[in-house]
Write a protein that holds these residues in place. Sequence first.
Motif, short mmCIF file in Angstrom:
data_model
loop_
_atom_site.label_atom_id
_atom_site.label_comp_id
_atom_site.label_asym_id
_atom_site.label_seq_id
_atom_site.Cartn_x
_atom_site.Cartn_y
_atom_site.Cartn_z
N LYS A 236 30.15 -6.01 -15.40
CA LYS A 236 30.14 -5.04 -14.31
C LYS A 236 31.51 -5.01 -13.65
O LYS A 236 32.09 -6.05 -13.35
CB LYS A 236 29.07 -5.42 -13.28
N ARG A 237 32.04 -3.80 -13.44
CA ARG A 237 33.31 -3.63 -12.73
C ARG A 237 33.05 -2.75 -11.51
O ARG A 237 32.39 -1.70 -11.61
CB ARG A 237 34.37 -2.97 -13.63
N GLU A 238 33.58 -3.16 -10.37
CA GLU A 238 33.32 -2.46 -9.12
C GLU A 238 34.62 -1.95 -8.50
O GLU A 238 35.71 -2.44 -8.81
CB GLU A 238 32.59 -3.37 -8.14
N ASP A 239 34.44 -1.01 -7.59
CA ASP A 239 35.54 -0.49 -6.78
C ASP A 239 35.58 -1.28 -5.46
O ASP A 239 34.54 -1.74 -4.98
CB ASP A 239 35.29 0.99 -6.50
N PRO A 240 36.74 -1.46 -4.85
CA PRO A 240 36.81 -2.19 -3.57
C PRO A 240 35.87 -1.66 -2.51
O PRO A 240 35.37 -2.42 -1.66
CB PRO A 240 38.27 -2.04 -3.16
#
Length: 420
Positions: A236-240
Amino acid sequence: GDFYQNCTPGATAETGPREPWQDIHAKVIGPGALDILHNFADRWKQQNPDQREALYDVENGEVDLEAAANISEDMGGQWHLQLFRSITSDSAVMSQDRLNYLNKKYGRPLEDSIMKQYVNIIRNAKSFIYIENQYFLGSAFAWLADQTTLSHHIVPIEIVEKIVRMMENGRAFHVYVTIPMYPEGDPTSTPSQEIIRWQYRTMQMMYRRLARAISRLGLQDTVKPTDYLTFYCLGKREDPSEVPDDLAPPAPGTPAEIVRKTLRHPIYVHSKLLIADDEYIIVGSANINQRSMGGNRDTEICIGGFQPACVHDGANIPRGGVHTFRVALWSAHLGGYDPAYEDPGSVECREKVGAVTSHFWEVYTAVVPSHSDVHMMPYPLAVSESGDLSPYDPPWDLFPDTRAPVVGAKSNLLPAKLTT
């Protein structure tokens, strides 16, 4: 559990991150549920002999034991189900009329029907196999090294032999395998590194054998091992902007602080799933390792089934409940639906999955974090056309945000059964 297992050292309930999980479950309705009840009763009687009478008698006429599940025809109709187990007479009362069909170890009857059904389904697959499992290691007798490792079940070698037979017959076939990026817990720990090593040995053996078969058949100018077998993991990759405002800052210098900056984390695959041809599905508690498949170690249970109205005719993918579930699962992993996912045995599907997952690897490893609805990426090992398996170039010879080598390491200290 993720904080207890120290999946991200330094992480707490106040700082995060939580470890995302992927799992598959099954609900059984109808006569198949009676087999699950009998398994429970068999175990209860063996382990609580003084309390046998506490079991409820379901054959007292109060329960309709023949009641069928209500499955509409537009969902593929009724299912044929079968229960499979890994278990010994230490854990359950064994039916006397089945003893002739069971193996024995040290005089104890044992059932390894889960492994036998895996082999049966692999051998009879026609177009593709999709596996999603917490572990993938075995067939150590065929590894390039460490052949005495105590993981000799035959599921990985059966997959290879199936692919080779399809090659020899000039038929398209693909096996997709999704596993965790690394075992639960700190990937630099000795047990985790050894498990990673055994999985590396398993993949290495499989790709090398496929490459040899391609060469023997004179196909090296047209195909490569990854045209038939690919491994994936989830992340999983998230945005700030997605970070909750009420999280406390992680302790300086910890992996938790690193992950807070990179905003990425593996999704831990806890599933134990095999789908063949969108016709047959088996799901339960069994991992693809010796502990689960051997029958004489961990006690496991699985349910397998198909819909007679939705079977593969040798040319077309059936469109029943298994297909609907698998397409929905892939759509969740791959960021949405695409028509290419309808037929996993096709070149179009293989290339589409390869393109989507490879792009997500670029997103996952980018310096600047950004949100992605895709979660599946190639397992971070490079496969050459000659079947050689190697880590990516640094820094990705280590799992992202860790100091753990992707090829693992043999410990020479741990008990032989612990990591197999």
